[in-house]
Design a protein around this motif. Structure first.
Motif, mmCIF file in Angstrom:
data_model
loop_
_atom_site.group_PDB
_atom_site.id
_atom_site.type_symbol
_atom_site.label_atom_id
_atom_site.label_comp_id
_atom_site.label_asym_id
_atom_site.label_seq_id
_atom_site.Cartn_x
_atom_site.Cartn_y
_atom_site.Cartn_z
ATOM 1 N N ASP A 1 -2.241 -49.173 -62.752
ATOM 2 C CA ASP A 1 -1.421 -48.340 -63.238
ATOM 3 C C ASP A 1 -2.710 -46.746 -63.631
ATOM 4 O O ASP A 1 -1.985 -45.916 -63.449
ATOM 5 C CB ASP A 1 -1.566 -48.571 -64.670
ATOM 6 C CG ASP A 1 0.167 -50.025 -64.286
ATOM 7 O OD1 ASP A 1 0.915 -49.358 -63.442
ATOM 8 O OD2 ASP A 1 -0.251 -50.366 -65.441
ATOM 9 N N HIS A 2 -4.028 -46.833 -63.155
ATOM 10 C CA HIS A 2 -4.806 -46.489 -63.660
ATOM 11 C C HIS A 2 -5.773 -46.376 -63.034
ATOM 12 O O HIS A 2 -6.531 -47.368 -63.256
ATOM 13 C CB HIS A 2 -4.832 -45.979 -65.525
ATOM 14 C CG HIS A 2 -6.033 -46.630 -65.890
ATOM 15 N ND1 HIS A 2 -4.839 -47.829 -66.374
ATOM 16 C CD2 HIS A 2 -7.044 -47.373 -66.516
ATOM 17 C CE1 HIS A 2 -5.885 -48.512 -67.291
ATOM 18 N NE2 HIS A 2 -6.611 -48.206 -66.976
ATOM 19 N N LEU A 3 -7.405 -45.423 -62.897
ATOM 20 C CA LEU A 3 -7.886 -45.756 -62.493
ATOM 21 C C LEU A 3 -9.551 -45.745 -64.146
ATOM 22 O O LEU A 3 -9.378 -44.703 -64.660
ATOM 23 C CB LEU A 3 -8.895 -44.114 -61.545
ATOM 24 C CG LEU A 3 -7.393 -43.775 -59.836
ATOM 25 C CD1 LEU A 3 -8.108 -42.372 -59.445
ATOM 26 C CD2 LEU A 3 -7.296 -44.854 -59.317
ATOM 27 N N SER A 4 -10.606 -46.002 -62.942
ATOM 28 C CA SER A 4 -11.328 -46.409 -63.996
ATOM 29 C C SER A 4 -11.949 -44.969 -63.852
ATOM 30 O O SER A 4 -12.679 -44.667 -62.964
ATOM 31 C CB SER A 4 -12.094 -47.089 -63.922
ATOM 32 O OG SER A 4 -11.686 -48.364 -63.875
ATOM 33 N N GLY A 5 -13.022 -45.251 -64.079
ATOM 34 C CA GLY A 5 -14.543 -43.541 -65.040
ATOM 35 C C GLY A 5 -15.591 -43.962 -63.357
ATOM 36 O O GLY A 5 -15.497 -44.458 -62.355
ATOM 37 N N PRO A 6 -16.296 -42.779 -63.460
ATOM 38 C CA PRO A 6 -17.471 -42.531 -62.560
ATOM 39 C C PRO A 6 -18.214 -43.945 -62.149
ATOM 40 O O PRO A 6 -18.554 -44.963 -62.843
ATOM 41 C CB PRO A 6 -17.989 -41.714 -63.374
ATOM 42 C CG PRO A 6 -18.111 -41.186 -64.414
ATOM 43 C CD PRO A 6 -16.114 -41.896 -65.039
ATOM 44 N N ASN A 7 -18.848 -44.006 -61.073
ATOM 45 C CA ASN A 7 -19.404 -44.734 -60.307
ATOM 46 C C ASN A 7 -19.792 -44.505 -58.850
ATOM 47 O O ASN A 7 -18.892 -44.240 -57.822
ATOM 48 C CB ASN A 7 -18.677 -46.103 -60.420
ATOM 49 C CG ASN A 7 -19.305 -47.583 -60.291
ATOM 50 O OD1 ASN A 7 -20.233 -47.780 -59.869
ATOM 51 N ND2 ASN A 7 -18.700 -48.575 -59.564
ATOM 52 N N ASN A 8 -20.695 -44.560 -58.949
ATOM 53 C CA ASN A 8 -21.874 -44.570 -57.458
ATOM 54 C C ASN A 8 -21.879 -43.376 -56.898
ATOM 55 O O ASN A 8 -21.729 -42.953 -55.823
ATOM 56 C CB ASN A 8 -21.123 -45.415 -56.946
ATOM 57 C CG ASN A 8 -21.258 -47.171 -56.951
ATOM 58 O OD1 ASN A 8 -22.136 -47.338 -56.945
ATOM 59 N ND2 ASN A 8 -20.244 -48.036 -55.834
ATOM 60 N N GLY A 9 -21.467 -42.290 -57.776
ATOM 61 C CA GLY A 9 -21.437 -41.018 -57.091
ATOM 62 C C GLY A 9 -20.091 -40.145 -57.405
ATOM 63 O O GLY A 9 -19.842 -39.034 -57.237
ATOM 64 N N ALA A 10 -19.304 -40.825 -57.683
ATOM 65 C CA ALA A 10 -17.577 -40.689 -57.695
ATOM 66 C C ALA A 10 -17.007 -40.576 -59.018
ATOM 67 O O ALA A 10 -17.658 -41.106 -59.808
ATOM 68 C CB ALA A 10 -16.897 -41.530 -57.280
ATOM 69 N N ASP A 11 -16.372 -39.875 -59.257
ATOM 70 C CA ASP A 11 -15.302 -39.354 -60.603
ATOM 71 C C ASP A 11 -14.368 -40.102 -60.999
ATOM 72 O O ASP A 11 -14.551 -40.517 -62.548
ATOM 73 C CB ASP A 11 -15.048 -38.312 -60.348
ATOM 74 C CG ASP A 11 -15.271 -36.927 -59.888
ATOM 75 O OD1 ASP A 11 -16.149 -36.377 -60.443
ATOM 76 O OD2 ASP A 11 -14.807 -35.810 -59.094
ATOM 77 N N ARG A 12 -14.008 -41.340 -60.102
ATOM 78 C CA ARG A 12 -13.398 -42.432 -60.489
ATOM 79 C C ARG A 12 -13.801 -43.191 -59.211
ATOM 80 O O ARG A 12 -14.078 -43.752 -58.279
ATOM 81 C CB ARG A 12 -11.651 -42.142 -60.737
ATOM 82 C CG ARG A 12 -11.701 -41.182 -61.126
ATOM 83 C CD ARG A 12 -11.707 -41.492 -63.125
ATOM 84 N NE ARG A 12 -11.204 -40.981 -63.937
ATOM 85 C CZ ARG A 12 -9.623 -40.065 -64.303
ATOM 86 N NH1 ARG A 12 -9.041 -41.010 -64.067
ATOM 87 N NH2 ARG A 12 -10.165 -39.535 -65.367
ATOM 88 N N HIS A 13 -13.599 -44.871 -59.659
ATOM 89 C CA HIS A 13 -13.199 -46.069 -59.022
ATOM 90 C C HIS A 13 -12.080 -47.103 -59.406
ATOM 91 O O HIS A 13 -11.746 -46.584 -60.504
ATOM 92 C CB HIS A 13 -14.941 -46.332 -58.939
ATOM 93 C CG HIS A 13 -14.747 -46.997 -59.803
ATOM 94 N ND1 HIS A 13 -15.312 -46.910 -61.627
ATOM 95 C CD2 HIS A 13 -15.103 -48.702 -60.560
ATOM 96 C CE1 HIS A 13 -15.890 -47.616 -62.364
ATOM 97 N NE2 HIS A 13 -15.333 -48.968 -61.518
#
Length: 152
Positions: free
Chosen positions: A106-118
């Protein structure tokens, strides 16, 4: 004069139709190659650097095998608006064109490993060969990753 114009228009439409068929044949005969790998946040990922990827390497743990479920962490780069919404992945096999719905969240989670979402996922592909993974956010193509499913 009108007869010649009609013949010209008919011929033009016919030629456009034939050239369109040639393009479709060329697309079907296109050779797919596994997507490149890149580094982000200390991890090796496969996909489109700066756009879309998931943690991946050539170890036995991360490779794709037929009907074997593996865990993969997807990463996304982009602005807030394009990253909001339902995420889906459709997989297509190069050999026979079989399409498989691979993932829906349903939706993406927040920033992680240098990415904006994960988003974490469990993925399974049904048979060996090259697969195209088309990733959509809110039904808009966000990116494509090509992977090979190896023999067991």
């Amino acid at each position: 004069m009108l007869k010649r114009l009609g013949i010209f228009i008919f011929s033009s439409i016919l030629l456009l139709g034939i050239s369109g068929c040639d393009d479709a044949v060329d697309d079907k005969n296109e050779i797919w190659e596994q997507s490149p790998v890149f580094e982000s946040g200390g991890y090796t990922m496969i996909g489109e650097e700066g756009r879309l990827g998931f943690i991946y390497d050539e170890s036995e743990v991360m490779k794709f095998y037929p009907n074997k479920t593996q865990k993969y962490m997807w990463h996304f780069w982009g602005d807030e608006q394009e990253l909001d919404g339902k995420f889906t992945v459709m997989a297509t096999n190069q050999d026979d064109g079989e399409q498989v719905p691979l993932l829906t969240v349903d939706h993406l989670s927040g920033p992680n490993n240098g990415a904006d979402r994960h988003i974490p996922s469990h993925l399974t592909l049904p048979k060996e060969g090259m697969w195209k993974l088309d990733a959509y956010i809110e039904e808009k193509l966000f990116g494509t990753i090509y992977v090979e499913v190896h023999k067991e």
